[in-house]
Design a protein around this motif. Structure first.
Motif, mmCIF file in Angstrom:
data_model
loop_
_atom_site.group_PDB
_atom_site.id
_atom_site.type_symbol
_atom_site.label_atom_id
_atom_site.label_comp_id
_atom_site.label_asym_id
_atom_site.label_seq_id
_atom_site.Cartn_x
_atom_site.Cartn_y
_atom_site.Cartn_z
ATOM 1 N N LEU A 1 7.523 -63.574 65.909
ATOM 2 C CA LEU A 1 7.577 -62.190 65.437
ATOM 3 C C LEU A 1 6.188 -61.703 65.027
ATOM 4 C CD1 LEU A 1 9.163 -59.672 64.629
ATOM 5 C CD2 LEU A 1 9.647 -60.751 62.422
ATOM 6 N N GLU A 2 5.460 -62.567 64.343
ATOM 7 C CA GLU A 2 4.100 -62.210 63.914
ATOM 8 C C GLU A 2 3.195 -61.962 65.117
ATOM 9 O OE1 GLU A 2 0.351 -64.474 61.755
ATOM 10 O OE2 GLU A 2 2.400 -65.055 61.180
ATOM 11 N N ASP A 3 3.296 -62.851 66.136
ATOM 12 C CA ASP A 3 2.474 -62.679 67.347
ATOM 13 C C ASP A 3 2.820 -61.385 68.073
ATOM 14 O OD1 ASP A 3 1.243 -65.073 66.850
ATOM 15 O OD2 ASP A 3 2.489 -66.240 68.223
ATOM 16 N N MET A 4 4.107 -61.056 68.130
ATOM 17 C CA MET A 4 4.538 -59.836 68.821
ATOM 18 C C MET A 4 4.041 -58.598 68.081
ATOM 19 S SD MET A 4 8.314 -61.318 69.641
ATOM 20 C CE MET A 4 9.094 -59.868 70.304
ATOM 21 N N GLU A 5 4.113 -58.614 66.759
ATOM 22 C CA GLU A 5 3.639 -57.479 65.971
ATOM 23 C C GLU A 5 2.133 -57.321 66.112
ATOM 24 O OE1 GLU A 5 5.232 -58.565 62.179
ATOM 25 O OE2 GLU A 5 7.012 -57.275 62.413
ATOM 26 N N HIS A 6 1.417 -58.461 66.178
ATOM 27 C CA HIS A 6 -0.030 -58.410 66.376
ATOM 28 C C HIS A 6 -0.365 -57.819 67.748
ATOM 29 C CE1 HIS A 6 -4.244 -59.458 66.154
ATOM 30 N NE2 HIS A 6 -4.138 -60.260 67.203
ATOM 31 N N SER A 7 0.392 -58.205 68.763
ATOM 32 C CA SER A 7 0.170 -57.669 70.109
ATOM 33 C C SER A 7 0.407 -56.163 70.142
ATOM 34 C CB SER A 7 1.101 -58.362 71.112
ATOM 35 O OG SER A 7 0.815 -59.728 71.199
ATOM 36 N N LEU A 8 1.407 -55.701 69.383
ATOM 37 C CA LEU A 8 1.682 -54.269 69.325
ATOM 38 C C LEU A 8 0.506 -53.514 68.708
ATOM 39 C CD1 LEU A 8 3.662 -51.945 69.764
ATOM 40 C CD2 LEU A 8 4.643 -52.443 67.512
ATOM 41 N N VAL A 9 -0.095 -54.106 67.659
ATOM 42 C CA VAL A 9 -1.270 -53.486 67.028
ATOM 43 C C VAL A 9 -2.416 -53.390 68.028
ATOM 44 C CG1 VAL A 9 -3.042 -53.796 65.253
ATOM 45 C CG2 VAL A 9 -0.643 -54.191 64.690
ATOM 46 N N LEU A 10 -2.630 -54.465 68.818
ATOM 47 C CA LEU A 10 -3.702 -54.451 69.820
ATOM 48 C C LEU A 10 -3.479 -53.360 70.866
ATOM 49 C CD1 LEU A 10 -4.253 -58.276 70.476
ATOM 50 C CD2 LEU A 10 -5.649 -56.753 69.093
ATOM 51 N N LEU A 11 -2.239 -53.189 71.270
ATOM 52 C CA LEU A 11 -1.930 -52.142 72.234
ATOM 53 C C LEU A 11 -2.210 -50.754 71.657
ATOM 54 C CD1 LEU A 11 1.421 -53.514 73.718
ATOM 55 C CD2 LEU A 11 -0.729 -53.255 74.952
ATOM 56 N N GLN A 12 -1.827 -50.564 70.412
ATOM 57 C CA GLN A 12 -2.088 -49.282 69.746
ATOM 58 C C GLN A 12 -3.588 -49.011 69.658
ATOM 59 O OE1 GLN A 12 0.050 -50.139 66.154
ATOM 60 N NE2 GLN A 12 1.990 -49.288 66.911
ATOM 61 N N GLN A 13 -4.361 -50.069 69.354
ATOM 62 C CA GLN A 13 -5.818 -49.913 69.275
ATOM 63 C C GLN A 13 -6.392 -49.551 70.641
ATOM 64 O OE1 GLN A 13 -7.140 -53.669 67.713
ATOM 65 N NE2 GLN A 13 -6.581 -53.175 65.593
ATOM 66 N N ASP A 14 -5.909 -50.212 71.679
ATOM 67 C CA ASP A 14 -6.415 -49.933 73.025
ATOM 68 C C ASP A 14 -6.027 -48.533 73.493
ATOM 69 O OD1 ASP A 14 -7.780 -52.313 73.499
ATOM 70 O OD2 ASP A 14 -5.947 -53.363 74.056
ATOM 71 N N LEU A 15 -4.858 -48.061 73.081
ATOM 72 C CA LEU A 15 -4.456 -46.697 73.433
ATOM 73 C C LEU A 15 -5.400 -45.691 72.783
ATOM 74 C CD1 LEU A 15 -2.596 -44.634 74.698
ATOM 75 C CD2 LEU A 15 -1.027 -44.919 72.766
ATOM 76 N N ARG A 16 -5.731 -45.928 71.521
ATOM 77 C CA ARG A 16 -6.677 -45.029 70.833
ATOM 78 C C ARG A 16 -8.044 -45.081 71.501
ATOM 79 N NH1 ARG A 16 -3.982 -46.908 66.134
ATOM 80 N NH2 ARG A 16 -5.593 -48.496 65.771
ATOM 81 N N ALA A 17 -8.484 -46.294 71.893
ATOM 82 C CA ALA A 17 -9.781 -46.436 72.566
ATOM 83 C C ALA A 17 -9.772 -45.702 73.904
ATOM 84 C CB ALA A 17 -10.093 -47.914 72.771
ATOM 85 N N SER A 18 -8.646 -45.728 74.595
ATOM 86 C CA SER A 18 -8.527 -45.030 75.871
ATOM 87 C C SER A 18 -8.663 -43.520 75.667
ATOM 88 C CB SER A 18 -7.188 -45.365 76.514
ATOM 89 O OG SER A 18 -7.015 -44.659 77.718
ATOM 90 N N TYR A 19 -8.021 -43.029 74.581
ATOM 91 C CA TYR A 19 -8.094 -41.593 74.281
ATOM 92 C C TYR A 19 -9.528 -41.179 73.925
ATOM 93 C CZ TYR A 19 -7.435 -37.149 71.896
ATOM 94 O OH TYR A 19 -7.540 -35.844 71.507
ATOM 95 N N GLU A 20 -10.183 -42.033 73.128
ATOM 96 C CA GLU A 20 -11.566 -41.738 72.725
ATOM 97 C C GLU A 20 -12.490 -41.720 73.941
ATOM 98 O OE1 GLU A 20 -12.366 -44.717 69.858
ATOM 99 O OE2 GLU A 20 -11.052 -43.833 68.326
ATOM 100 N N ALA A 21 -12.256 -42.624 74.893
ATOM 101 C CA ALA A 21 -13.063 -42.650 76.118
ATOM 102 C C ALA A 21 -12.878 -41.358 76.910
ATOM 103 C CB ALA A 21 -12.676 -43.858 76.974
ATOM 104 N N TYR A 22 -11.643 -40.847 76.901
ATOM 105 C CA TYR A 22 -11.363 -39.586 77.596
ATOM 106 C C TYR A 22 -12.061 -38.416 76.896
ATOM 107 C CZ TYR A 22 -8.688 -35.304 78.440
ATOM 108 O OH TYR A 22 -8.321 -34.011 78.688
#
Length: 536
Positions: free
Chosen positions: A410-431
Motif C-alpha cells: 500500500l505504501e509503495d502504491m501511494e508513493h507511485s501515485l505521488v510520483l505520477l502526480q509530480q510528473d503530471l505537474r512537470a508535464s504541465y509546466e513544460a507546456y
C-alpha cells in the motif's frame, strides 16, 4: 574475453498487436547494429538468449533463467535489451534487478530505446525516471491485454473457433483450423448420450453404459486423436472413466447445435492462468457456425429436463463445497471419492456404479465420521507434537507478516501515485514554458490520468485487504480456540484441511489412512471404532 548477453523476448500479445519492430528477428538486428557501432562492445563476445511466446509479467522464462544462471557464475559482464519491457513488465521485479542485483554482480545493463546505460548512472539509478518508465510498462501490459481480448473477440465474432482442441464430437478442419467439422466416431457417442437422457436414463446410468461398452472418455479420445503422448501417459497412471461430470458437460454444451459459444470465462488478472466463470447473460453466441450434431429443439428439451431433475433431486437447495473434497481416495481402486449431500452426507467410491467389470468397490464414509476422525487425530498431534500456544503465536506471526507485506504494498502504491502526480505537474509546466506543444501535453495528460485512476483503484482495493487482515481473529479463522493455555480444535474447515491434510485413503470395514503434511512418521492406519473409543 568478456561476454555480452543479448536478451530477446516476444509474447503472444505482441503477435496480436502486430508490431513488426518487436519480432525476434528485428530485435536481434537492432541490438547487433547497436553493438557494432560501439567501440567497446563490439570487441566482446555476444551470446543470444531468446524467449518466444512468453509474457513479460512472468520471470520463469527458460532462456531468461539460463542467462541469469550465467550471471551468477560471473560469465556475463553486460546485458543488452531493446527496451525495458523486453526484460520485464513487472516494475517491482524490474527495479530489483536493475537497482540491486545487476549492480551487485557488476553487470552493466543497457536498454537501447530507453537511452539507459547503468555505466552512466554512478551512485544509483534515478528513481523517478525508472519508476515512471516501469509503471508505464506495467500499465501498458493491461492495455495490451485489452488489445489481445479485442483481437480474439474480432476473430470469434466472425465465427472462427480458436481453442487448442475441438470439442468432443468435432475435429478441426484440415483446410481451415478455425472451422469445426463433425467427427464420425465421437459424434455418435454424443447423440447416444442425448438420446438416453431424453429416454429417462440418469447420468450415472449413461456413464456406466458407456464404460460397460468400453468407450473411452473424452480426454483420452482427444489425446489419442491428437497424438498427445504427454496426456496419454498421464491417463495411463489411473484408468479414466466416463462419469457424471463428463456427461453433464456434454449435455450442457450448446456448441453441439452448431452454435459457437465464447466469452464464458475471463482471467482473474493480467498474466494469470486461472479464470473465473462469467454469468450466462455475458456469453457470446453465433448460430450456424458449423454442422450441428444435436438439433436446437432436442438440446432445449434436454436442458429443461435437466433443470426439472435438478429441482427434484436437490429440492432447490445448494450446498457449500465440503472441506475435504479432492483429498479423499478409495483404498482399493485409487479413484477420488465422490461427495454427496443427498440422504446422509458422505463420500463414496463411484467406480462400482461406473464400471461393473472392475469388481465390487463399496468403500464409503459419512461426513460426520471422517470429520470426527480427522479432528481427533489432529488434536492428538497438536497435544503431543507442539505447544498449543506456539501454534497460536506462529499463526499470529504469519498474520502480522501478511499485514506488514500488505501495508508495504500500500505504501509503495501511494508513493507511485505521488510520483505520477509530480510528473503530471512537470508535464504541465513544460507546456507552459513552451518546451512542449499543446497536443503533446494533452496526450501526456491523458496517459497520466489513466494511470493515476488505475493506481487509485488498486490503492482502495489494497486498503480493504489491509483492513481485513488487521481485523482477522487468528484462532477463530484457523478453526480452534484457546482454553486454559491449550488449543482446542472446534471444527474442521477448508483452511485447516489445506494446512495439515495431504490425503485420506478409505478402505473397507471402516479403516482409514490419513496422510498428514507434517511428516510421514505421523501417517498411520486407524479404524473408526478406535477413534470413537478415544472420543468416549
Amino acid at each position: 574475453m568478456e561476454q555480452i548477453a543479448m536478451y530477446l523476448r516476444l509474447s503472444k500479445e505482441d503477435d496480436f498487436v502486430a508490431d513488426e519492430s518487436n519480432s525476434i528477428t528485428n530485435q536481434r538486428k537492432f541490438i547487433r547494429s547497436f553493438i557494432k557501432k560501439d567501440k567497446e562492445l563490439k570487441k566482446m563476445n555476444v551470446i543470444e538468449f531468446a524467449d518466444d511466446g512468453y509474457s513479460g509479467k512472468n520471470m520463469e522464462r527458460p532462456d531468461l533463467q539460463n542467462m541469469l544462471e550465467l550471471i551468477k557464475r560471473q560469465q556475463i559482464s553486460c546485458v543488452i535489451i531493446k527496451d525495458f519491457s523486453r526484460f520485464s513488465r513487472d516494475h517491482i521485479v524490474q527495479g530489483k534487478y536493475i537497482e540491486q542485483i545487476f549492480p551487485f554482480m557488476g553487470v552493466r545493463f543497457i536498454s537501447i530505446n530507453d537511452n539507459y546505460d547503468s555505466q552512466d548512472h554512478i551512485g544509483g539509478i534515478g528513481e523517478i525516471d525508472i519508476s515512471f518508465k516501469a509503471l508505464l510498462y506495467d500499465f501498458y501490459s493491461e492495455d495490451l491485454s485489452e488489445k489481445v481480448k479485442a483481437s480474439l473477440k474480432s476473430i470469434r465474432s466472425n465465427g472462427n473457433y480458436i481453442a487448442v482442441y475441438a470439442p468432443y464430437g468435432y475435429v478441426k478442419s484440415a483446410e481451415d483450423k478455425h472451422q469445426l467439422v463433425v467427427d464420425d466416431v465421437a459424434s455418435k457417442v454424443v447423440k447416444r448420450i442425448f438420446k438416453e437422457y431424453k429416454s429417462g436414463a440418469s447420468m450415472y446410468k449413461i456413464a456406466r453404459n458407456l464404460n460397460d461398452d468400453r468407450i473411452v472418455p473424452p480426454g483420452v479420445y482427444i489425446a489419442e486423436t491428437e497424438g498427445n503422448e504427454k496426456m496419454l501417459a498421464r491417463y495411463k497412471k489411473r484408468k479414466p472413466l466416463w462419469n457424471v461430470l463428463a456427461i453433464g458437460r456434454i449435455l450442457d454444451n450448446e456448441q453441439y447445435t452448431g452454435t459457437l459459444v465464447y466469452n464464458r470465462y475471463k482471467s482473474k488478472e493480467v498474466g494469470a492462468r486461472s479464470c473465473v466463470a462469467l454469468p450466462e447473460e455475458e456469453w457470446r453466441k453465433i448460430e450456424n457456425c458449423h454442422q450441428a450434431i444435436i438439433s436446437k429443439k432436442e438440446f432445449q428439451k434436454v436442458k429443461e429436463l435437466r433443470e426439472l431433475n435438478y429441482q427434484k433431486f436437490t429440492d432447490g437447495k445448494r450446498h457449500a463445497r465440503h472441506c475435504l473434497v479432492g483429498k479423499m481416495r478409495c483404498g482399493d481402486c485409487g479413484h477420488t471419492l465422490v461427495h454427496t449431500y443427498s440422504g446422509r452426507p458422505k463420500y463414496y467410491c463411484i467406480k462400482k456404479f461406473l464400471d461393473q467389470s472392475s469388481g465390487d468397490c463399496r468403500n464409503s464414509i459419512l461426513d460426520a465420521d471422517i470429520e470426527e476422525v480427522v479432528l481427533t487425530m489432529l488434536q492428538q498431534h497438536a497435544d503431543v507434537l507442539v505447544d498449543s500456544r506456539e501454534i497460536v503465536d506462529l499463526q499470529r506471526k504469519k498474520n502480522e507478516e501478511r499485514l506488514r507485506i500488505a501495508e508495504k504494498h500500500l505504501e509503495d502504491m501511494e508513493h507511485s501515485l505521488v510520483l505520477l502526480q509530480q510528473d503530471l505537474r512537470a508535464s504541465y509546466e513544460a507546456y507552459k514554458m513552451e518546451v512542449t506543444d499543446k497536443d503533446t501535453y494533452l496526450e501526456q495528460k491523458k496517459i497520466y490520468e489513466q494511470m493515476m485512476e488505475k493506481m487509485q483503484e488498486n490503492i482502495e482495493k489494497q486498503k480493504v485487504a489491509v483492513r481485513q487482515i488487521s481485523d482477522m481473529d487468528v484462532p477463530e479463522a484457523a478453526g480452534f480456540e484457546m482454553l486454559d493455555g491449550s488449543m482446542k480444535l472446534t471444527k474442521l474447515n477448508k483452511e485447516m484441511a489445506e494446512v495439515f491434510v495431504d490425503e485420506i485413503v478409505v478402505y473397507d470395514e471402516g479403516r482409514i489412512e490419513i496422510k498428514w503434511k507434517f511428516g510421514d512418521k505421523s501417517n498411520r492406519l486407524v479404524n473408526i471404532e478406535d477413534v470413537e473409543g478415544m472420543i468416549r
